[in-house]
Scaffold this motif. Structure first.
Motif, PDB file in Angstrom:
ATOM      1  N   THR A  68      -7.290  10.535  -6.788  1.00 35.19           N
ATOM      2  CA  THR A  68      -5.837  10.709  -6.687  1.00 35.19           C
ATOM      3  C   THR A  68      -5.138  10.138  -7.930  1.00 35.19           C
ATOM      4  OG1 THR A  68      -5.990  10.536  -4.286  1.00 35.19           O
ATOM      5  CG2 THR A  68      -3.832  10.122  -5.256  1.00 35.19           C
ATOM      6  N   LYS A 103      -0.100 -11.137  -6.466  1.00 33.49           N
ATOM      7  CA  LYS A 103      -0.529  -9.772  -6.798  1.00 33.49           C
ATOM      8  C   LYS A 103      -0.109  -9.423  -8.233  1.00 33.49           C
ATOM      9  CE  LYS A 103      -0.660  -7.629  -2.183  1.00 33.49           C
ATOM     10  NZ  LYS A 103      -0.131  -6.565  -1.321  1.00 33.49           N
ATOM     11  N   ASN A 127       4.373   5.928  -5.794  1.00 37.32           N
ATOM     12  CA  ASN A 127       3.523   5.558  -4.665  1.00 37.32           C
ATOM     13  C   ASN A 127       4.323   5.082  -3.469  1.00 37.32           C
ATOM     14  OD1 ASN A 127       0.856   5.929  -5.424  1.00 37.32           O
ATOM     15  ND2 ASN A 127       0.644   3.911  -6.362  1.00 37.32           N
ATOM     16  N   CYS A 164       3.121  10.916  -5.423  1.00 39.51           N
ATOM     17  CA  CYS A 164       1.832  10.738  -4.763  1.00 39.51           C
ATOM     18  C   CYS A 164       2.007  10.256  -3.335  1.00 39.51           C
ATOM     19  CB  CYS A 164       1.034   9.725  -5.585  1.00 39.51           C
ATOM     20  SG  CYS A 164      -0.512   9.248  -4.832  1.00 39.51           S
ATOM     21  N   SER A 215       6.773   3.125   1.471  1.00 39.57           N
ATOM     22  CA  SER A 215       7.861   2.307   2.030  1.00 39.57           C
ATOM     23  C   SER A 215       8.602   3.054   3.133  1.00 39.57           C
ATOM     24  CB  SER A 215       8.846   1.883   0.927  1.00 39.57           C
ATOM     25  OG  SER A 215       9.686   2.961   0.566  1.00 39.57           O
ATOM     26  N   TYR A 258       6.968   5.299   5.413  1.00 36.44           N
ATOM     27  CA  TYR A 258       6.094   5.886   6.428  1.00 36.44           C
ATOM     28  C   TYR A 258       6.432   5.428   7.848  1.00 36.44           C
ATOM     29  CZ  TYR A 258       3.063   7.618   2.629  1.00 36.44           C
ATOM     30  OH  TYR A 258       2.574   8.241   1.519  1.00 36.44           O
ATOM     31  N   ILE A 266      -1.171  16.902  -3.110  1.00 35.04           N
ATOM     32  CA  ILE A 266      -2.073  16.429  -2.058  1.00 35.04           C
ATOM     33  C   ILE A 266      -3.471  16.611  -2.624  1.00 35.04           C
ATOM     34  CG2 ILE A 266      -2.906  16.830   0.304  1.00 35.04           C
ATOM     35  CD1 ILE A 266      -0.001  15.742   0.152  1.00 35.04           C
ATOM     36  N   GLY A 326       1.940  -4.204   3.075  1.00 37.00           N
ATOM     37  CA  GLY A 326       1.490  -4.918   1.879  1.00 37.00           C
ATOM     38  C   GLY A 326       0.677  -6.161   2.178  1.00 37.00           C
TER      39      GLY A 326
HETATM   40  P1  NDP Z   1      -2.495   0.490  -1.108  1.00 31.95           P
HETATM   41  O1  NDP Z   1      -3.803  -0.157  -0.829  1.00 31.95           O
HETATM   42  O2  NDP Z   1      -1.853   0.250  -2.405  1.00 31.95           O
HETATM   43  O3  NDP Z   1      -1.561   0.072   0.099  1.00 31.95           O
HETATM   44  C1  NDP Z   1      -0.243   0.396   0.194  1.00 31.95           C
HETATM   45  C2  NDP Z   1       0.608  -0.626  -0.566  1.00 31.95           C
HETATM   46  O4  NDP Z   1       1.933  -0.167  -0.606  1.00 31.95           O
HETATM   47  C3  NDP Z   1       0.724  -1.982   0.092  1.00 31.95           C
HETATM   48  O5  NDP Z   1      -0.383  -2.814  -0.150  1.00 31.95           O
HETATM   49  C4  NDP Z   1       1.986  -2.529  -0.560  1.00 31.95           C
HETATM   50  O6  NDP Z   1       1.651  -3.158  -1.799  1.00 31.95           O
HETATM   51  C5  NDP Z   1       2.783  -1.253  -0.884  1.00 31.95           C
HETATM   52  N1  NDP Z   1       3.991  -1.209  -0.063  1.00 31.95           N
HETATM   53  C6  NDP Z   1       4.064  -1.178   1.283  1.00 31.95           C
HETATM   54  N2  NDP Z   1       5.339  -1.176   1.672  1.00 31.95           N
HETATM   55  C7  NDP Z   1       6.096  -1.196   0.546  1.00 31.95           C
HETATM   56  C8  NDP Z   1       7.495  -1.200   0.279  1.00 31.95           C
HETATM   57  N3  NDP Z   1       8.387  -1.179   1.277  1.00 31.95           N
HETATM   58  N4  NDP Z   1       7.901  -1.210  -1.012  1.00 31.95           N
HETATM   59  C9  NDP Z   1       7.017  -1.230  -2.015  1.00 31.95           C
HETATM   60  N5  NDP Z   1       5.676  -1.235  -1.830  1.00 31.95           N
HETATM   61  C10 NDP Z   1       5.232  -1.211  -0.564  1.00 31.95           C
HETATM   62  O7  NDP Z   1      -2.605   2.075  -0.875  1.00 31.95           O
HETATM   63  P2  NDP Z   1      -3.306   3.235  -1.706  1.00 31.95           P
HETATM   64  O8  NDP Z   1      -3.588   2.814  -3.096  1.00 31.95           O
HETATM   65  O9  NDP Z   1      -4.424   3.758  -0.887  1.00 31.95           O
HETATM   66  O10 NDP Z   1      -2.175   4.358  -1.720  1.00 31.95           O
HETATM   67  C11 NDP Z   1      -1.047   4.264  -2.569  1.00 31.95           C
HETATM   68  C12 NDP Z   1      -0.131   5.465  -2.328  1.00 31.95           C
HETATM   69  O11 NDP Z   1      -0.827   6.667  -2.645  1.00 31.95           O
HETATM   70  C13 NDP Z   1       0.341   5.619  -0.881  1.00 31.95           C
HETATM   71  O12 NDP Z   1       1.681   6.032  -0.876  1.00 31.95           O
HETATM   72  C14 NDP Z   1      -0.539   6.743  -0.350  1.00 31.95           C
HETATM   73  O13 NDP Z   1       0.043   7.415   0.726  1.00 31.95           O
HETATM   74  C15 NDP Z   1      -0.671   7.593  -1.597  1.00 31.95           C
HETATM   75  N6  NDP Z   1      -1.816   8.512  -1.610  1.00 31.95           N
HETATM   76  C16 NDP Z   1      -1.547   9.840  -1.790  1.00 31.95           C
HETATM   77  C17 NDP Z   1      -2.548  10.764  -1.881  1.00 31.95           C
HETATM   78  C18 NDP Z   1      -2.207  12.187  -2.147  1.00 31.95           C
HETATM   79  O14 NDP Z   1      -3.076  13.051  -2.078  1.00 31.95           O
HETATM   80  N7  NDP Z   1      -0.960  12.502  -2.468  1.00 31.95           N
HETATM   81  C19 NDP Z   1      -3.956  10.370  -1.718  1.00 31.95           C
HETATM   82  C20 NDP Z   1      -4.145   8.924  -1.583  1.00 31.95           C
HETATM   83  C21 NDP Z   1      -3.094   8.044  -1.525  1.00 31.95           C
HETATM   84  P3  NDP Z   1       2.552  -4.381  -2.384  1.00 31.95           P
HETATM   85  O15 NDP Z   1       2.280  -5.560  -1.491  1.00 31.95           O
HETATM   86  O16 NDP Z   1       2.051  -4.536  -3.753  1.00 31.95           O
HETATM   87  O17 NDP Z   1       3.955  -3.913  -2.292  1.00 31.95           O
END
Ligand code: NDP
Length: 338
Positions: free
Chosen positions: A130, A180, A219, A241, A245, A247, A277, A325
């Protein structure tokens, strides 16, 4: 055989009652199928979408059905000439101890993933793919440009940042909390990383991006996007992607309608904003990713971090944390032994 099924649909944040741990008889493999023992289960943000029956790009999990999820498994019994007992495979086999899968629907682990199988769910698998396609095909980063990515220590964000550095960009990460952020700079090689939970993100981001933003890898959406929007340069590219925030949101937030600010900015700055996707849009390009990523990985150019949770029964709580997070690195559940 234990399995976790969807018991009810969440409204807002998912809770314990949305899941149920069940015991079921061991499934039987038919011709062309494999009986698999789950070793590592991947937890990913997209699973929140599958819990809901709102229209999306993929069908929802039905009530009473096993939760969907990618996993690395060991072949227990093979009824296919292409696999033998003991092989390690990756596939979408769900939140359960054992599964039966069509041989065609899983992939044998190879290369570096054989040494550390859980990586087939992270940098060497779906999240890595991705980051790679979204950044390179839609983001088109060029040397000297400024790239911004949030969820910077997660599997997608950390790799977007590292590939951005390989391509010669100034890379600014955004993550939740000082620890982080420090890690993103020291371990993943980001030039800077900003805590989105601290005040004045907009001002700090402006200071970190003195030449504006050329590529914003989206993201998270929400407040981070608000801070990014005014800093985008003419001809900026935004691979959309994920919007993690949002979902758990149950509707649009009240307040001023800023849609015309967004569309006006897209027009005036002539930006490219494109959602994707990963397997739907880029499935045919997986070999390209696998080849390049294994080269970078073997050359020591790619760092990763995993957040390991023990036991299938821990999956729901760990998943709730992912959406807030609480994970620090790629979240995987150890369901069985390697
Ligand atoms: P992560 O392991 O990075 O987990 C999600 C992270 O999002 C959390 O750890 C947190 O990190 C951050 N987050 C959660 N809530 C908030 C908020 N309110 N504001 C800012 N940051 C927030 O996930 P992935 O690396 O697996 O996925 C990252 C993104 O990629 C997601 O949106 C996922 O849906 C998307 N994705 C899309 C795909 C596609 O095909 N389009 C395929 C795979 C993933 P922190 O504590 O640093 O804020």
């Amino acid at each position: 055989n234990r399995r976790i099924v969807l018991a009810s649909r969440p409204h807002g944040k998912p809770v314990d009652d949305n899941f149920r741990l069940e015991k079921a008889p061991l499934p039987q493999a038919k011709d062309g199928q494999l009986l698999l023992r789950t070793v590592w289960l991947s937890l990913d943000p997209y699973m929140r979408g599958r819990m809901s029956d709102a229209p999306s790009y993929a069908a929802p999990v039905q009530i009473g059905e096993v939760m969907t999820g990618g996993a690395v498994s060991r072949v227990v019994e093979s009824k296919s000439a292409d696999f033998k007992a003991g092989d390690l495979v990756v596939g979408s086999t769900g939140w359960q101890d054992y599964s039966v899968a069509d041989a065609k629907a899983v992939k044998k682990l190879e290369g570096a993933a054989l040494k550390q199988p859980s990586l087939a769910l992270g940098v060497l698998g779906m999240p890595g793919f991705t980051a790679f396609m979204g950044l390179l095909d839609i983001g088109e980063p060029k040397p000297g440009e400024t790239l911004v990515v949030a969820a910077a220590t997660g599997p997608v964000g950390s790799l977007v940042g590292q590939i951005g550095k390989i391509k010669g960009c100034r890379v600014v990460g955004i993550a939740g909390g000082e620890e982080k952020c420090r890690y993103a700079v020291e371990h993943f090689g980001f030039d800077e990383c900003l805590d989105h939970r601290a005040p004045d993100l907009d001002k700090r981001l402006k200071a970190a991006c003195p030449d504006g933003i050329d590529v914003y890898f989206e993201n998270v959406g929400g407040a981070v996007f608000d801070a990014v929007l005014p800093l985008l340069n003419t001809k900026a590219r935004i691979p959309v992607c994920g919007l993690v925030s949002q979902y758990n949101a149950t509707g649009l937030k009240d307040g001023q309608d800023r849609l015309s600010l967004l569309t006006g900015t897209i027009l005036k700055k002539r930006m490219r904003v494109q959602g994707f996707i990963i397997f739907d849009d880029y499935g045919h390009r997986y070999p390209e990713f696998a080849k390049q990523m294994s080269e970078w990985f073997e050359a020591g150019k790619i760092k990763f971090r995993e957040d390991i949770v023990e036991g299938l029964e821990s999956a729901p709580q760990a998943f709730f944390g992912l959406l807030e997070g609480k994970n620090f690195g790629k979240l995987v559940v150890r369901v069985g032994q390697d």
